[in-house]
Each structure stands twice: as C-alpha cells, then as structure tokens.
Design a protein around this motif. Structure first.
Motif, PDB file in Angstrom:
ATOM      1  N   LEU A  60      43.198  18.933  -9.552  1.00 56.78           N
ATOM      2  CA  LEU A  60      41.764  18.920  -9.878  1.00 56.78           C
ATOM      3  C   LEU A  60      41.207  20.325 -10.081  1.00 56.78           C
ATOM      4  O   LEU A  60      40.396  20.551 -10.974  1.00 56.78           O
ATOM      5  N   TRP A  84      46.488   9.382 -10.715  1.00 56.17           N
ATOM      6  CA  TRP A  84      46.202  10.732 -11.226  1.00 56.17           C
ATOM      7  C   TRP A  84      47.111  11.764 -10.546  1.00 56.17           C
ATOM      8  O   TRP A  84      47.800  12.540 -11.217  1.00 56.17           O
ATOM      9  N   GLN A 124      38.081  13.660 -16.205  1.00 54.64           N
ATOM     10  CA  GLN A 124      37.494  13.165 -14.952  1.00 54.64           C
ATOM     11  C   GLN A 124      36.181  12.423 -15.224  1.00 54.64           C
ATOM     12  O   GLN A 124      35.907  11.397 -14.602  1.00 54.64           O
ATOM     13  N   TYR A 159      39.435  11.442  -5.250  1.00 55.77           N
ATOM     14  CA  TYR A 159      38.498  12.522  -4.910  1.00 55.77           C
ATOM     15  C   TYR A 159      39.078  13.243  -3.701  1.00 55.77           C
ATOM     16  O   TYR A 159      39.992  12.744  -3.044  1.00 55.77           O
TER      17      TYR A 159
END
Ligand SMILES: Cc1cc2nc3c(=O)[nH]c(=O)nc-3n(C[C@H](O)[C@H](O)[C@H](O)COP(=O)(O)O)c2cc1C
Length: 372
Positions: free
Chosen positions: A276, A288, A314, A333
């Motif tokens: 991320l 992911w 995203q 997350y």
C-alpha cells in the motif's frame, strides 16, 4: 492510572488513540483519553475543517495530530520529486500487473467525475504548510512517524506548549528522536497495524523505557484491552497508544466491507506488506496482499512510488467492494494482530470504559497476588 504524562496533558486515562477519523478522535478525548488525528492524506482545506470540528466537539479537552515524516524515500536526497519525475520511475510492468489484477477481479473503472484521495505527501518541506496549520489550532500533541521531527517542528512545539512525540520501532530510533528533542517516544512493536518494524512490543517497550529515561514512553502495538494496558504500565510505559482497536467502533469510518472482515479475522490474518505505501505496514491479508506477495509478480515499489501507483486501484476497489465480489476479495486496510480480539462493534466510550474496568480488575488481581 494517573501517570505524570496523563497529569501533564490533563487526561483521565493515559489512552492515546491514533485514528484517521475525526469522530473517533473527538470521542476518545471526550471520554478522558487523547484523540490523535492522523493527518496523512488530508488536503489543507479539509484538515482545517476537521480540526475545527474536533475543537467544537471536545471543548477544552486535549487532542493531538500525527504526521508521516519519513526520512528515507525515493527522491529524499533532493527533498522529493515532482509528479512527472515520480511517474517516470514507475515501471510499465507494474502498471500492467495492476491493470491485470483488477481486470481478473472484475473491478470496474472509476466514473469520469470520480475524485481521488489527495496525493501521499512526503518530505519536511512538502508538509510545512500542514505543520504550520495544525499549530494554529488548539492541539496539545504532535507526533511524527517514520522519522524524527525536524528542529523547526520541535521549536514550534516549545513555542506553543505542544508536546512533540515520535514513533520508534527500535531503540536506535528512540535515541535518535530524543536527540532531536522530542518530549515523548511512542515505542511501537511488530504486532501493530500500519508501518511497523520487527521487534515485538513486549521486548521493545522496556528496552526503550530504559534507553531514553527520563523521557516518557507510550507503549504501542497489539494493545486492545485493560490487561494489555496494565502490562504496558508494568513495562514502564506512561500510557498506551492504540490504532487498531478503534477501527471496529461505531464511530469509525472504516469501509463497511473491511469492518466486517476485521470482525471475522483472527490474529493470524494480518501481514506486513509494502503493497500500500512502499514501506512495510501491517494490514489484513487479502487477495490484494497475496498478489503482491506472489514471487511471480512484481515487488512493490518504494515510497512514494507505490502509493502513487496504487491510488486509483484502491479507489476502484473501495468504490465497488460492497457489490462486487472481486473488489471484496481485494479489499483490505491497515490493522494489527489485535484484530483477532475485535469481534463486536462497540462505541468508543465502551472501549474506554472497558480499558478502565479491566485495568481495575487486573490491579486487584495483582494486589491479591502480592498480598497473598
Ligand atoms: C489504520 C491505521 C493507520 C495508521 N496510520 C498511521 C499514520 O498515518 N501515522 C502513524 O504515526 N501511525 C499510523 N498507524 C500506526 C498507529 O499510530 C499505531 O502506532 C498502531 O496502530 C499501534 O498498534 P495497534 O494497531 O496494534 O493498536 C496506523 C495504524 C492503523 C491501524
């Protein structure tokens, strides 16, 4: 639970709540702790509104803010790179992999009018405006993550009577922060959600407490109940700094799909991944993270290339995760290992009350042990 730091800041409980959600920050401050709003990813105008809203909610209760101030990132030797220079450093192979990943999962493109979240900002100078803005507000604490705060931020803290904190994942980080002049150190262990190192909270906290004494230390990483709070005080911390525990509260703006995943997850369902932000950050394992971990796929890029690369992907996932199975599989997350204990939605006030009552019960149990 009246540690010196809690007294200095006028807190009922030495519970510091890191959150990106203003409602959580305000609710924690109102319940006697200190809400800390993470300002990474806010535009200046939006941030001003958020701070004004928090202040109108909490009256004269204390609150704080937190910034990502990494010292090492692509272009840090030049104080950062512009958008064009960053784009030129993103390999076509990465763009192709990401396009294919979303196509395989049937995640639709964004509508033409969709707005993306503000750009991930790095570098001291790039965030000077943000820092100057927060000092125009009634903050009582400002924290820096991923690197020590610059000297001018420490000076602003002194001038405004605002405590300056920094997050540390090793004793070396903690020493560097104290040399830079911080007022307190947040010793954050491996279990934590978000960017994290490899030393566990149980080992890190007493090491940091000893290394930086008499500078106060907060324990962070894997703390979600009153027993862990009591253990943190036993390790020498003057309070706790929690992030994950608020993500399943009523007040949290966590994506509903991700909130459900958090409620169902066990403590083994997180992974430290660069997928991320480009730096290792603990998050929920999902399709992911699996795709980015797969050795046959490209490795995540360093900060800030990876956040720039994945920003639109995203947004596509979040926009459709409630109705698209592929997007749901990809959705995730940041969250820490304590996610395994987050099994019910509660109000922030309930979480605070449970911290306090379980602390009291634990102290009673320990007193009985000592007496007996
Ligand atoms: C969703 C999420 C986002 C985070 N973002 C940041 C951030 O922007 N800045 C920061 O200093 N820490 C960030 N952190 C780390 C927290 O400040 C805190 O140290 C950590 O959550 C403590 O561990 P815990 O998650 O086990 O409570 C984040 C944590 C989470 C869970």
């Amino acid at each position: 639970m009246q540690t010196q730091l809690a007294r200095d800041l006028g807190l009922e409980f030495p519970v510091f709540a890191f959150t990106h959600c203003r409602d959580v920050a305000a609710a924690v401050s109102k319940a006697g702790g200190l809400g800390v709003l993470g300002v990474a990813g806010h535009s200046l105008s939006n941030l001003k509104m958020e701070l004004e809203w928090i202040e109108s909610e909490i009256g004269d209760k204390p609150y704080g803010v937190d910034l990502l101030l990494p010292t090492k990132f692509v272009g840090s030797d030049r104080g950062g790179l512009d958008a064009e220079a960053l784009d030129a450093r993103i390999p076509a192979e990465h763009r192709k992999f990401l396009d294919e990943l979303l196509a395989q999962h049937g995640v639709p493109a964004l509508p033409p009018d969709a707005k993306l979240a503000p750009e991930f900002s790095v570098g001291y100078e790039g965030q000077r405006d943000v820092i100057e803005l927060v000092f125009q507000h009634r903050i009582r604490l400002i924290a820096s993550a991923l690197g020590p705060p610059p000297a001018w931020m420490i000076d602003l803290g002194r001038e405004h009577g605002v405590k300056v904190a920094a997050l540390a994942g090793t004793v070396e980080h903690a020493r560097r922060h104290v040399e830079a002049g911080v007022d307190l150190v947040v010793a954050q262990g491996y279990e934590a959600g978000g960017h994290t190192g490899t030393v566990s909270t149980m080992v890190l906290v007493p090491e940091v407490v000893d290394a930086v004494a008499p500078t106060p230390v907060l324990a962070a990483g894997g703390i979600g109940n009153g027993r862990q709070l009591t253990a943190s005080l036993a390790l020498g911390a003057q309070g706790i700094w929690c992030g994950s525990v608020w993500l399943t509260t009523e007040e949290a703006e966590t994506h509903p799909v991700v909130k459900q995943k958090f409620l169902a997850a066990t403590s083994s369902d997180t992974v430290r991944s660069r997928s991320l932000t480009g730096k290792p950050a603990r998050q929920l394992r999902s399709a992911w993270t699996d795709a980015w971990e797969d050795p046959s796929n490209p490795d995540p890029l360093p900060m800030p290339l990876q956040p720039r690369l994945v920003r639109e992907a995203q947004a596509r996932i979040q926009r459709t995760a409630h109705k698209n199975e592929g997007a749901q599989q990809l959705a995730n997350y940041f969250v820490g290992q304590i996610v395994g204990s987050l099994n019910h939605v509660k109000s922030v006030r309930t979480v605070m009350e449970e911290f306090a009552s379980e602390y009291a019960d634990t102290m009673e149990r320990l007193d009985a042990l000592a007496g007996g």
